[in-house]
Design a protein around this motif. Structure first.
Motif, short mmCIF file in Angstrom:
data_model
loop_
_atom_site.label_atom_id
_atom_site.label_comp_id
_atom_site.label_asym_id
_atom_site.label_seq_id
_atom_site.Cartn_x
_atom_site.Cartn_y
_atom_site.Cartn_z
N PHE A 159 120.24 -49.34 -30.92
CA PHE A 159 119.48 -49.77 -31.60
C PHE A 159 118.46 -50.41 -30.26
O PHE A 159 117.04 -49.46 -29.95
N THR A 160 118.78 -50.34 -28.78
CA THR A 160 117.87 -50.28 -27.56
C THR A 160 117.94 -49.01 -27.06
O THR A 160 116.56 -48.93 -26.97
N GLU A 166 115.08 -42.31 -28.03
CA GLU A 166 115.71 -41.34 -27.78
C GLU A 166 115.77 -40.35 -29.01
O GLU A 166 116.37 -39.24 -29.05
N PHE A 167 115.67 -41.37 -30.18
CA PHE A 167 115.84 -40.35 -31.39
C PHE A 167 114.71 -39.72 -32.00
O PHE A 167 113.13 -40.70 -32.01
N VAL A 195 112.49 -45.23 -37.02
CA VAL A 195 111.80 -44.65 -35.91
C VAL A 195 110.86 -43.47 -36.25
O VAL A 195 110.63 -42.86 -37.61
N LEU A 196 109.05 -44.25 -35.83
CA LEU A 196 108.67 -43.73 -35.96
C LEU A 196 107.29 -43.37 -35.18
O LEU A 196 107.27 -44.17 -34.22
N HIS A 197 107.45 -42.07 -34.26
CA HIS A 197 106.86 -41.59 -33.43
C HIS A 197 105.19 -41.73 -33.21
O HIS A 197 104.63 -40.59 -33.84
N LYS A 206 103.64 -47.99 -27.13
CA LYS A 206 104.38 -49.25 -26.11
C LYS A 206 105.06 -49.37 -28.18
O LYS A 206 106.59 -49.47 -27.09
N TRP A 207 105.76 -49.22 -28.69
CA TRP A 207 106.56 -48.91 -29.43
C TRP A 207 106.73 -47.61 -30.32
O TRP A 207 105.42 -47.20 -30.35
N CYS A 208 107.56 -46.94 -30.45
CA CYS A 208 108.06 -46.43 -31.29
C CYS A 208 109.14 -46.79 -32.48
O CYS A 208 109.93 -45.40 -33.36
#
Length: 553
Positions: A159-160, A166-167, A195-197, A206-208
């Motif tokens: 999760f980190t 990384e995914f 996960v959403l880039h 800031k968040w992915c």
């Protein structure tokens, strides 16, 4: 009928719950929220929720937050945020707090970590299709993921790394660990993070990883101290998960979810997805097209906040599904405008009339009431001269029996003016009626005390020498049948007559009208000056509603 500003709806079971909670000391202050997702414009269905949440809290001296559930950056935009704020304010409400789900992303992440540490969440490597297939059906249990029994340490590490980027998108998700055999499919290890880039309108890059709406929503309510989380019935099956999140994330506040029946209107598109499709495919002129049931579309068409609020109160709040006749909404705008709108004259399909015995070059200014039902609106002056326009369908060369409008040899009254009599019909090269030659009786002017002979027909008109050219937009429903029928492609069922434009004339005083001004045009209905396309030299009028309906409240 409920008065337009009466704040007591026909029924409201949630209000009864609030009263019971206050009397029992279960809550000390009522806190509600209106929590739209900023992925489109608000529509009339949202208005029902806005009125319910804000007026419920207001009645019991509580608070209402406006909160944007912005957990999906792919579909969200600042444009939608600003439009929602404008719509809520235009409806007449002021929020006590303005919040975003994204304000709480760090807290949500921490709560997800807590679930992992408690052994109640795990990282799953299955594809979305595999997860969907393994959830089972309403009659068969789901199948556990092969990754369901990863260790706490392994899940924390993964999760980190998901947060660290990384995914790839869709490569891993975080799922709640509940019960794959539960009869409620929503409790079969629902996804709570993906996960959403994608760039977020509020948090940037800031968040992915982003929380799922069903995980974020109860946390937001708890963080804000919401006491009564009011949503529509399609979320009823989600309530056990809502409660699970509050409990297992060990939130200090415990909001409760209550469901009510969403608004369904006949002949009205109530799906935000379909409304966006109409915009994207350019079937309509944007989200505020007057044919759209969006709040901005209704505003541009000419609806008032008073009418919408009164409509929402009248339909009440119930748990049973039903469909409201669209004529009920139209009823409330008529009720609101009948004492507010200036009565004026416009000709949408003009036919010229020359009054042969009226002095050439002369213009007189006639006095006419602005609103016969509201004397306080006073009077105005309108010009009258030798040439006027009437509606082309107010004349028939060979009329049927009991036709009381204009035809050769017949006499009618011009509203606010004189009697005229048709003496001659002038036709063009194609044999169509191009002009009428009439005479007038100067002794029959309205308001002059004339008490002589009677005529059965009264026509509206506009002076040709002072008339202002104008466009009139007439509307029909976008979907000419109930939208629940999906047997055909949605776009194939668009009503080709949803917008009809006619070019005619209005009184000269209408040149001073500003965008948003509303009028009752004799015989044609209530109209709004279009705030986007209208100019003083070329006014554009949107018909809000026709004059009469058989509908009664």
């Amino acid at each position: 009928m409920v008065g337009l500003e009466t704040k007591t709806p026909s029924s409201n079971f949630i209000k009864n719950i609030v009263i019971e909670d206050l009397e029992a000391g279960k809550v000390q202050e009522i806190v509600t929220r209106f929590p739209p997702e900023p992925n489109g414009y608000l529509h009339i269905g949202h208005a029902k929720s806005i009125v319910l949440n804000f007026e419920l809290a207001d009645e019991f001296k509580g608070r209402t937050n406006l909160r944007f559930d912005d957990t999906n950056p792919v579909k969200e935009d600042v444009e939608y945020v600003e439009s929602i704020k404008q719509d809520v304010a235009w409806l007449g409400y002021q929020w006590d707090g303005l919040f975003f789900a994204s304000d709480y992303f760090e807290q949500m992440y921490d709560r997800a970590v807590l679930l992992i540490r408690k052994g109640l969440a795990y990282v799953d490597d299955q594809t979305p299709d595999q997860i969907r297939e393994s959830r089972g059906t309403l009659t068969s249990p789901g199948q556990e993921s092969p990754y369901r029994n990863r260790t706490v340490d392994e899940n924390l590490d993964l999760f980190t790394r998901m947060r660290n980027g990384e995914f790839a998108d869709g490569e891993k998700v975080l799922r709640a660990k509940i019960d794959m055999a539960s009869p409620n499919v929503n409790l079969r290890d629902p996804i709570i993070y993906r996960v959403l880039h994608a760039h977020h309108h509020n948090t940037g890059d800031k968040w992915c990883i982003y929380p799922m709406y069903t995980f974020a929503h109860p946390l937001e309510d708890a963080i804000e101290g919401v006491t009564h989380s009011i949503c529509t019935l399609e979320f009823e099956d989600q309530r056990p998960f809502y409660d699970w999140v509050i409990r297992e994330c060990e939130m200090p506040a415990t909001p409760h979810q209550y469901e009510f029946a969403r608004l369904n209107l006949t002949n009205t598109v109530m799906s935000k997805r379909k409304l966006k499709l109409l915009v994207d495919e350019k079937v309509v002129d944007g989200w505020d097209d007057p044919r759209m049931p969006t709040i901005s579309g209704l505003r541009r068409k000419g609806y008032t906040p008073e009418a919408i609020r009164a409509f929402c109160r009248e339909i009440g709040v119930a748990r049973s599904y039903g469909i409201v006749d669209e004529r009920m909404l139209e009823h409330f705008i008529r009720e609101d405008l009948k004492l507010k709108a200036l009565r004026t004259m416009a000709v949408l399909q003009p036919l010229k009339v020359v009054i042969t015995n009226y002095p050439e070059g002369q213009t007189e200014w006639l006095d006419i009431e602005n609103n016969a039902e509201n004397p306080e609106m006073g009077h105005r002056k309108i010009p009258f001269s030798r040439e006027i326009y009437i509606e082309s369908d107010d004349f028939m060369e060979t009329p049927p029996p009991k036709y009381f409008r204009l035809f050769p040899g017949n006499e009618v009254r011009l509203k606010g003016a004189y009697f005229i009599k048709c003496e001659e019909v002038i036709k063009d090269a194609d044999g169509k009626v191009a002009e009428l030659r009439c005479t007038y009786d100067p002794e029959t002017r309205s308001g002059s005390g004339f008490t002589g002979r009677k005529v059965k027909g009264t026509l509206h008109w506009v002076d040709a020498n002072h008339a202002v050219p104008a466009k009139f937009r007439l509307y029909e429903p976008l979907i000419a049948e109930d939208d629940e029928d999906d047997s055909q492609s949605f776009l194939e069922r668009i009503n080709p007559n949803s917008l009809q434009v006619q070019e005619g004339f209005v009184e000269p005083g209408m040149k001073e009208a500003a965008g948003g001004d509303k009028f009752q045009l004799f015989r044609h209905g209530y109209f709004n000056v279009d705030p986007k396309d209208s100019t003083p030299d070329a006014p554009v009028f949107n018909r809000i509603v026709s004059l009469k309906s058989s509908f009664e409240v």
